[in-house]
Design a protein around this motif. Structure first.
Motif, PDB file in Angstrom:
ATOM      1  N   LEU A   1       0.844  -1.192   0.000  1.00 32.15           N
ATOM      2  CA  LEU A   1       0.000   0.000   0.000  1.00 32.15           C
ATOM      3  C   LEU A   1       0.884   1.248   0.000  1.00 32.15           C
ATOM      4  O   LEU A   1       1.950   1.258   0.604  1.00 32.15           O
ATOM      5  CB  LEU A   1      -0.899   0.009   1.244  1.00 32.15           C
ATOM      6  N   LYS A   2       0.446   2.273  -0.695  1.00 38.22           N
ATOM      7  CA  LYS A   2       1.236   3.499  -0.806  1.00 38.22           C
ATOM      8  C   LYS A   2       0.939   4.432   0.381  1.00 38.22           C
ATOM      9  O   LYS A   2      -0.218   4.729   0.661  1.00 38.22           O
ATOM     10  CB  LYS A   2       0.946   4.223  -2.123  1.00 38.22           C
ATOM     11  N   PRO A   3       1.978   4.897   1.056  1.00 40.32           N
ATOM     12  CA  PRO A   3       1.764   5.758   2.233  1.00 40.32           C
ATOM     13  C   PRO A   3       1.364   7.179   1.860  1.00 40.32           C
ATOM     14  O   PRO A   3       1.784   7.700   0.838  1.00 40.32           O
ATOM     15  CB  PRO A   3       3.144   5.753   2.912  1.00 40.32           C
ATOM     16  N   LYS A   4       0.537   7.781   2.717  1.00 42.90           N
ATOM     17  CA  LYS A   4       0.150   9.180   2.557  1.00 42.90           C
ATOM     18  C   LYS A   4       0.747  10.033   3.682  1.00 42.90           C
ATOM     19  O   LYS A   4       0.660  11.257   3.665  1.00 42.90           O
ATOM     20  CB  LYS A   4      -1.372   9.308   2.552  1.00 42.90           C
ATOM     21  N   ILE A   5       1.313   9.341   4.679  1.00 41.37           N
ATOM     22  CA  ILE A   5       1.916   9.987   5.843  1.00 41.37           C
ATOM     23  C   ILE A   5       3.333   9.449   5.989  1.00 41.37           C
ATOM     24  O   ILE A   5       3.629   8.326   5.575  1.00 41.37           O
ATOM     25  CB  ILE A   5       1.095   9.678   7.121  1.00 41.37           C
ATOM     26  N   ASP A   6       4.227  10.227   6.571  1.00 46.00           N
ATOM     27  CA  ASP A   6       5.608   9.809   6.803  1.00 46.00           C
ATOM     28  C   ASP A   6       5.646   8.436   7.478  1.00 46.00           C
ATOM     29  O   ASP A   6       5.144   8.259   8.593  1.00 46.00           O
ATOM     30  CB  ASP A   6       6.300  10.846   7.698  1.00 46.00           C
ATOM     31  N   THR A   7       6.250   7.461   6.818  1.00 48.65           N
ATOM     32  CA  THR A   7       6.257   6.085   7.325  1.00 48.65           C
ATOM     33  C   THR A   7       7.038   5.927   8.626  1.00 48.65           C
ATOM     34  O   THR A   7       6.830   4.954   9.355  1.00 48.65           O
ATOM     35  CB  THR A   7       6.864   5.139   6.268  1.00 48.65           C
TER      36      THR A   7
END
Length: 290
Positions: free
Chosen positions: A261-267
């Motif tokens: 899944l592609k992150p939208k928040i700093d991992t």
């Protein structure tokens, strides 16, 4: 002073649409790791601000530094936090923490918030270890495996490699993809052996991009071996600093045959996010008792 190629950019963020002074429940989460430390503040279950910084010489100072960075220019102080949970390597040494909770539990809960309730498998690639976690739709841990025997498959290992090759760590991932053919992986059993092997390859005339690709390949394979031991169930999410490395992530995806899944928040803030959410739940639980 020699350039420090391992050094990544520290960061902070604030949601301008949230007025924390109108909040009912304000909680903090602090993840003091072996390499980096993160702090977040949640206001009524919403992420308000975070700070992401390098871990210093001791955990208490690192916790204060991370939370200070998160609260910068917000008008907030530690007194405004109703409950704070510490997690990570230095979780018991957060001076302003009310409770300490393991990073396994916090990363699962944080990934659930960041990626959604469909997440079943979480890979946390930290500074000194890797964790493969299974969780339910609420972000509760159902099973996990951890590998902390060597830095070769971790963020610290990648930092050592960046310095060796004199390539900024933020460029490692993209450079690893600039090869016509995937080279055989370097040793993935030990960062010392990997460094020695990489040095030999450079002396043989390998371009840096090819050596980097060989190291990223080794790191990805090491992680996939861990994941295969526990089993990967979709949806699959990656947290931690290495999640920002497209070279490692892409090779993990290819070997598994699964797209993360592609992150939208700093991992990197997943653990701190989970900690703050645990704090929110604990405040609500106490209020119900009252």
């Amino acid at each position: 002073m020699a350039e420090e190629f391992w050094r990544w950019t520290e960061s902070r963020w604030t949601d301008p649409d949230i007025d924390w002074r109108k909040g009912d429940i304000i909680t903090g989460g602090v993840d003091v790791g072996s390499v980096s430390s993160q702090a977040v503040v949640f206001v009524d279950g919403r992420l308000y601000c975070y700070g992401n910084t390098r871990t210093g010489s001791n955990s208490p100072d690192s916790a204060h530094k991370a939370m200070g960075l998160a609260m910068e220019d917000t008008g907030m102080s530690l007194d405004d936090l109703q409950y704070t949970v510490g997690t990570g390597y230095g979780r018991v040494n957060v001076p302003f923490g009310n409770r300490a909770i393991t990073e396994i539990a916090c990363h699962a809960r944080g990934a659930n918030f960041m990626y959604g309730p469909t997440v079943k498998t979480v890979l946390d690639m930290g500074g000194q270890d890797c964790k493969a976690i299974h969780c339910d739709p609420r972000g509760k841990v159902t099973n996990f495996l951890m590998n902390d025997k060597c830095a070769a498959g971790t963020g610290r290992g990648m930092e050592v490699f960046a310095d060796l090759l004199q390539v900024p760590i933020t460029r490692i991932g993209e450079l690893s993809l600039q090869v016509e053919k995937e080279p055989p992986p370097v040793s993935s059993t030990c960062v010392v052996f990997a460094k020695s092997e990489a040095s030999s390859l450079l002396r043989e005339g390998w371009p840096k991009e090819k050596v980097i690709a060989a190291y990223c390949s080794a790191m990805a394979h090491r992680v996939v071996t861990l994941l295969e031991r526990i089993g990967v169930e979709e949806d699959f999410a990656i947290t931690g600093g290495i999640a920002k490395n497209v070279g490692v992530v892409g090779r993990i995806e290819k070997e598994l045959g699964i797209t993360a899944l592609k992150p939208k928040i700093d991992t990197q803030i997943a653990g701190a996010v989970g900690a703050a959410l645990f704090g929110d739940a604990l405040v609500k639980k106490e209020r119900k008792k009252g």
